[in-house]
Scaffold this active site. Structure first.
Site, PDB file in Angstrom:
ATOM      1  N   THR A  14       8.166   1.865  -3.354  1.00 32.02           N
ATOM      2  CA  THR A  14       7.222   0.927  -3.958  1.00 32.02           C
ATOM      3  C   THR A  14       7.800   0.266  -5.206  1.00 32.02           C
ATOM      4  O   THR A  14       8.822   0.696  -5.731  1.00 32.02           O
ATOM      5  CB  THR A  14       5.930   1.673  -4.355  1.00 32.02           C
ATOM      6  OG1 THR A  14       6.263   2.688  -5.314  1.00 32.02           O
ATOM      7  CG2 THR A  14       5.279   2.321  -3.150  1.00 32.02           C
ATOM      8  N   ASP A  15       7.124  -0.789  -5.684  1.00 28.30           N
ATOM      9  CA  ASP A  15       7.513  -1.392  -6.962  1.00 28.30           C
ATOM     10  C   ASP A  15       6.281  -1.608  -7.833  1.00 28.30           C
ATOM     11  O   ASP A  15       5.159  -1.259  -7.436  1.00 28.30           O
ATOM     12  CB  ASP A  15       8.332  -2.678  -6.759  1.00 28.30           C
ATOM     13  CG  ASP A  15       7.507  -3.840  -6.226  1.00 28.30           C
ATOM     14  OD1 ASP A  15       6.255  -3.824  -6.336  1.00 28.30           O
ATOM     15  OD2 ASP A  15       8.116  -4.790  -5.710  1.00 28.30           O
ATOM     16  N   ALA A  16       6.481  -2.154  -9.007  1.00 26.06           N
ATOM     17  CA  ALA A  16       5.404  -2.266  -9.986  1.00 26.06           C
ATOM     18  C   ALA A  16       4.288  -3.218  -9.535  1.00 26.06           C
ATOM     19  O   ALA A  16       3.250  -3.303 -10.188  1.00 26.06           O
ATOM     20  CB  ALA A  16       5.958  -2.713 -11.343  1.00 26.06           C
ATOM     21  N   GLY A  17       4.486  -3.924  -8.426  1.00 26.68           N
ATOM     22  CA  GLY A  17       3.416  -4.724  -7.846  1.00 26.68           C
ATOM     23  C   GLY A  17       2.405  -3.826  -7.132  1.00 26.68           C
ATOM     24  O   GLY A  17       1.376  -4.307  -6.657  1.00 26.68           O
ATOM     25  N   GLY A  18       2.720  -2.523  -7.040  1.00 28.93           N
ATOM     26  CA  GLY A  18       1.826  -1.572  -6.386  1.00 28.93           C
ATOM     27  C   GLY A  18       2.026  -1.531  -4.881  1.00 28.93           C
ATOM     28  O   GLY A  18       1.274  -0.873  -4.156  1.00 28.93           O
TER      29      GLY A  18
END
Lengths: 133, 133, 133, 133
Positions: A14-18
């Site tokens: 995952t990334d900080a975009g959720g």
């Protein structure tokens, strides 16, 4: 029928975009291609030791349609689209389970190369026979 | 008894040394921890939506003993070592299959935090009960 | 003129083929896009806090022409190809330094979405003005 | 004085917790070690071709103290702690810029091995001289 491989989404994906970091669908597609080849008797590590050759990815085209999230389970497909003497083209998709919604889909072209020189080479006959069977 | 989770090595996991990139054992360990928690009824994505909290890793200590290679299959273990009010300490290892050779082993400490402020918080009772059962 | 960003190849970027893992070019392309946007005054983390929106990648098309290796230095370019109301299309390439050989090139489409709902939304005017300037 | 290397946080480095994925600090530490060695004239790709040997990581110990986020800039340090005949121990840390807050710190041990057999070997004299200078 497309080959099917299950992938679970972990924090690493995952990334900080959720949501799942888009580049990781290339990893999921490759896991499915690897398992598809393995299911046909084609083990890439062993083949490299036996033939001195390996597949490298030469082109990727992916559309990211809907996001996946932590803990989601995906079904990732791999289906041979075309087999030439030196490259294979494979259609792939990732579907959210159990709904079946298409999250990402694309086409991957892989070419056979000499592992030392990285020069294009003819795909070993046993691989072509296996994927065309 | 330690929880056990199988991991296959793909191209994405390796580096130019021809072996698994050491940092990736942290990913394998996390997959095993995640599946261990899931096996106890603890789904991290759902818990975050319900409680507003999440686990973050606060310390890792890993020894890399022997290399894994493309196509290898590993058994990755997770075993609770200590459970405090705000953190869990988990012993983990990765063993080559089918031989059982230990490739990497270590200790991971995870703490519970408020997902918005990232401040340490008490682990929800249902999680502590589940891991101590 | 394309925006230019330098990238060094580390162990983390390579795979057991002895070369850069192809999916990582998507990371290099994104670093260059991010720095290109930053050079125009567009900071993505701050924008998300201010507008509640963010860019997500909706399509990628990449051709991998020649391999990069550990310690290589690449020049990665980003050039706006088209700007619509809800998406940007960016041409990108990675060139080996100092020779300038093209290693990979492609096209990336990014769309603006509401960060909570992930629904497509109109790109904030200040971003469109910045990239069209 | 510790060697210092700057690292920018991109989407690829973050996870759904909205912060940098902890395992990635091992990557940042390695980038700093690599640049520290390069600053001493030690190029790892060239050395492998010349000596047939390479460094592998044998142990890592990291404490993650505070989170980094998208777009943050970190200063990553590397400082030799001990140099044996077959391994180096390096102290490393990641500090948020410009504040200087310590985000993560740890100790990494790397050993020299024959690149083909992966057996431990003596670190080439030119490397030991360079790091001890």
């Amino acid at each position: 029928m497309a080959y099917q491989h299950r992938v679970r989404i972990y924090w690493e994906d995952t990334d900080a975009g959720g949501i799942v970091f888009y580049a990781n669908y290339l990893k999921f597609f490759e896991r499915a291609r690897t398992e598809w080849l393995r299911s046909l008797g084609v083990g890439q590590h062993r083949l490299r030791e036996q033939t001195g050759g390996m597949f490298v990815v030469s082109a990727t085209e992916v559309r990211y349609l809907r996001p996946a999230r932590l803990d989601d389970e995906l079904l990732v497909t791999a289906q041979l689209q075309a087999a030439g003497g030196a490259s294979l083209t494979i259609s792939q998709s990732a579907l959210l389970q159990p709904a079946g919604t298409v999250l990402a889909e694309g086409t991957i072209r892989i070419g056979w190369v000499d592992a030392l020189t990285l020069r294009p080479a003819r795909i070993p006959a046993m691989i072509l026979e296996a994927v065309n069977r």
